[in-house]
Structure formats: structure tokens, C-alpha cells
Write a protein that holds these residues in place. Structure first.
Motif, PDB file in Angstrom:
ATOM      1  N   UNK A 171       0.846  -1.200   0.000  1.00  0.00           N
ATOM      2  CA  UNK A 171       0.000   0.000   0.000  1.00  0.00           C
ATOM      3  C   UNK A 171       0.878   1.246   0.000  1.00  0.00           C
ATOM      4  N   UNK A 172       1.956   1.227   0.761  1.00  0.00           N
ATOM      5  CA  UNK A 172       2.878   2.364   0.812  1.00  0.00           C
ATOM      6  C   UNK A 172       3.472   2.637  -0.578  1.00  0.00           C
ATOM      7  N   UNK A 173       3.857   1.584  -1.275  1.00  0.00           N
ATOM      8  CA  UNK A 173       4.416   1.731  -2.627  1.00  0.00           C
ATOM      9  C   UNK A 173       3.376   2.332  -3.571  1.00  0.00           C
ATOM     10  N   UNK A 174       2.143   1.853  -3.483  1.00  0.00           N
ATOM     11  CA  UNK A 174       1.069   2.381  -4.346  1.00  0.00           C
ATOM     12  C   UNK A 174       0.802   3.860  -4.055  1.00  0.00           C
ATOM     13  N   UNK A 175       0.801   4.238  -2.774  1.00  0.00           N
ATOM     14  CA  UNK A 175       0.594   5.648  -2.437  1.00  0.00           C
ATOM     15  C   UNK A 175       1.742   6.513  -2.951  1.00  0.00           C
ATOM     16  N   UNK A 176       2.967   6.023  -2.825  1.00  0.00           N
ATOM     17  CA  UNK A 176       4.121   6.784  -3.320  1.00  0.00           C
ATOM     18  C   UNK A 176       4.056   6.940  -4.837  1.00  0.00           C
ATOM     19  N   UNK A 177       3.662   5.896  -5.525  1.00  0.00           N
ATOM     20  CA  UNK A 177       3.536   5.969  -6.985  1.00  0.00           C
ATOM     21  C   UNK A 177       2.446   6.969  -7.383  1.00  0.00           C
ATOM     22  N   UNK A 178       1.349   6.950  -6.659  1.00  0.00           N
ATOM     23  CA  UNK A 178       0.265   7.893  -6.939  1.00  0.00           C
ATOM     24  C   UNK A 178       0.737   9.319  -6.696  1.00  0.00           C
ATOM     25  N   UNK A 179       1.456   9.534  -5.621  1.00  0.00           N
ATOM     26  CA  UNK A 179       1.957  10.862  -5.283  1.00  0.00           C
ATOM     27  C   UNK A 179       2.943  11.358  -6.346  1.00  0.00           C
ATOM     28  N   UNK A 180       3.727  10.457  -6.906  1.00  0.00           N
ATOM     29  CA  UNK A 180       4.681  10.843  -7.943  1.00  0.00           C
ATOM     30  C   UNK A 180       3.978  11.265  -9.231  1.00  0.00           C
ATOM     31  N   UNK A 181       2.750  10.799  -9.417  1.00  0.00           N
ATOM     32  CA  UNK A 181       1.998  11.068 -10.647  1.00  0.00           C
ATOM     33  C   UNK A 181       1.037  12.246 -10.533  1.00  0.00           C
ATOM     34  N   UNK A 182       0.612  12.575  -9.314  1.00  0.00           N
ATOM     35  CA  UNK A 182      -0.469  13.561  -9.172  1.00  0.00           C
ATOM     36  C   UNK A 182      -0.318  14.400  -7.914  1.00  0.00           C
ATOM     37  N   UNK A 183      -0.962  15.558  -7.933  1.00  0.00           N
ATOM     38  CA  UNK A 183      -0.989  16.423  -6.745  1.00  0.00           C
ATOM     39  C   UNK A 183      -2.219  16.157  -5.885  1.00  0.00           C
ATOM     40  N   UNK A 184      -3.090  15.272  -6.355  1.00  0.00           N
ATOM     41  CA  UNK A 184      -4.272  14.860  -5.599  1.00  0.00           C
ATOM     42  C   UNK A 184      -4.234  13.352  -5.500  1.00  0.00           C
ATOM     43  N   UNK A 185      -4.204  12.856  -4.272  1.00  0.00           N
ATOM     44  CA  UNK A 185      -4.166  11.412  -4.048  1.00  0.00           C
ATOM     45  C   UNK A 185      -5.367  11.034  -3.193  1.00  0.00           C
ATOM     46  N   UNK A 186      -6.045   9.990  -3.633  1.00  0.00           N
ATOM     47  CA  UNK A 186      -7.229   9.495  -2.922  1.00  0.00           C
ATOM     48  C   UNK A 186      -6.946   8.080  -2.459  1.00  0.00           C
ATOM     49  N   UNK A 187      -7.102   7.847  -1.155  1.00  0.00           N
ATOM     50  CA  UNK A 187      -7.014   6.497  -0.604  1.00  0.00           C
ATOM     51  C   UNK A 187      -8.449   6.011  -0.409  1.00  0.00           C
ATOM     52  N   UNK A 188      -8.854   5.095  -1.254  1.00  0.00           N
ATOM     53  CA  UNK A 188     -10.224   4.582  -1.243  1.00  0.00           C
ATOM     54  C   UNK A 188     -10.285   3.355  -0.332  1.00  0.00           C
ATOM     55  N   UNK A 189     -10.894   3.514   0.833  1.00  0.00           N
ATOM     56  CA  UNK A 189     -10.952   2.447   1.827  1.00  0.00           C
ATOM     57  C   UNK A 189     -12.217   1.600   1.749  1.00  0.00           C
ATOM     58  N   UNK A 190     -13.038   1.796   0.736  1.00  0.00           N
ATOM     59  CA  UNK A 190     -14.304   1.049   0.669  1.00  0.00           C
ATOM     60  C   UNK A 190     -14.101  -0.450   0.570  1.00  0.00           C
ATOM     61  N   UNK A 191     -12.988  -0.915   0.017  1.00  0.00           N
ATOM     62  CA  UNK A 191     -12.738  -2.345  -0.122  1.00  0.00           C
ATOM     63  C   UNK A 191     -11.934  -2.942   1.013  1.00  0.00           C
ATOM     64  N   UNK A 192     -11.607  -2.130   2.011  1.00  0.00           N
ATOM     65  CA  UNK A 192     -10.790  -2.596   3.130  1.00  0.00           C
ATOM     66  C   UNK A 192     -11.693  -3.146   4.229  1.00  0.00           C
TER      67      UNK A 192
END
Length: 103
Positions: A17-38
């Protein structure tokens, strides 16, 4: 950029999850962590969310969290995170607005 983990966020899955968040942050200035499937979130998951929120505040990018199902949302409430996070019901709500403010 939306990161939508499914299942558990715990010691066994936190690095992915940390890797996915870092990748998202590298691509965009808006990052959404969608917890509906957790279905389960432990203290490592809570810490990750707190760290992401802190980084967003310090670095000036927007971090949104899509509200989770019970009992994960209840855990966020008990931990006092709902007052600190920009919570949305759907990732689309994070598409516009002030990058440092609510959706």
C-alpha cells in the motif's frame, strides 16, 4: 490518482500500500485512498494514513480518504482521524476544489 486497496491493510500488506501511495503521489498532486474495499485495518494502516496526511500538509498536495465500511470507519473515528482527514464518500468528490482544502 486513486489507490484502492482490497482486503486488509496490516503488517503483511502495508509495504504494498505504501508503494502504491508513493507511486500515486509521484503522478499527481491529488491522491485518494479509497478504503471502501478494506475489511481490516491495524495500527500500521492507521500510521500510514497519518503519515500521508502529514506529508500532504507539509508538501502542499491534496490527500483524500474515501470513507470505509464498518468497522474500519469506526476505527478511524475512535483514533480521532476523521477530524484530521479530508473524507469523501466517492473518489469523484476529490476531483476539484482547493488542493489544500476540503473536496
Amino acid at each position: 490518482m486513486v489507490v484502492a486497496p482490497v482486503g486488509e491493510i496490516d503488517l503483511a500488506t502495508i509495504d504494498a500500500v505504501r508503494v502504491e501511495l508513493a507511486a500515486a503521489r509521484a503522478e499527481a498532486r491529488r491522491v485518494v485512498l479509497d478504503l471502501r474495499g478494506v475489511e481490516f485495518l491495524d495500527s500500521t494502516g492507521l500510521r500510514l494514513i497519518v503519515e500521508a496526511q502529514r506529508e500532504a500538509e507539509q508538501e502542499g498536495w491534496a490527500f483524500f480518504v474515501v470513507r470505509a465500511r464498518e468497522p474500519v470507519q469506526r476505527l478511524l473515528d475512535i483514533a480521532g482521524l476523521t477530524a484530521r482527514l479530508t473524507l469523501v464518500d466517492d473518489p469523484a468528490e476529490a476531483a476539484g476544489g482547493d488542493p489544500g482544502g476540503p473536496a
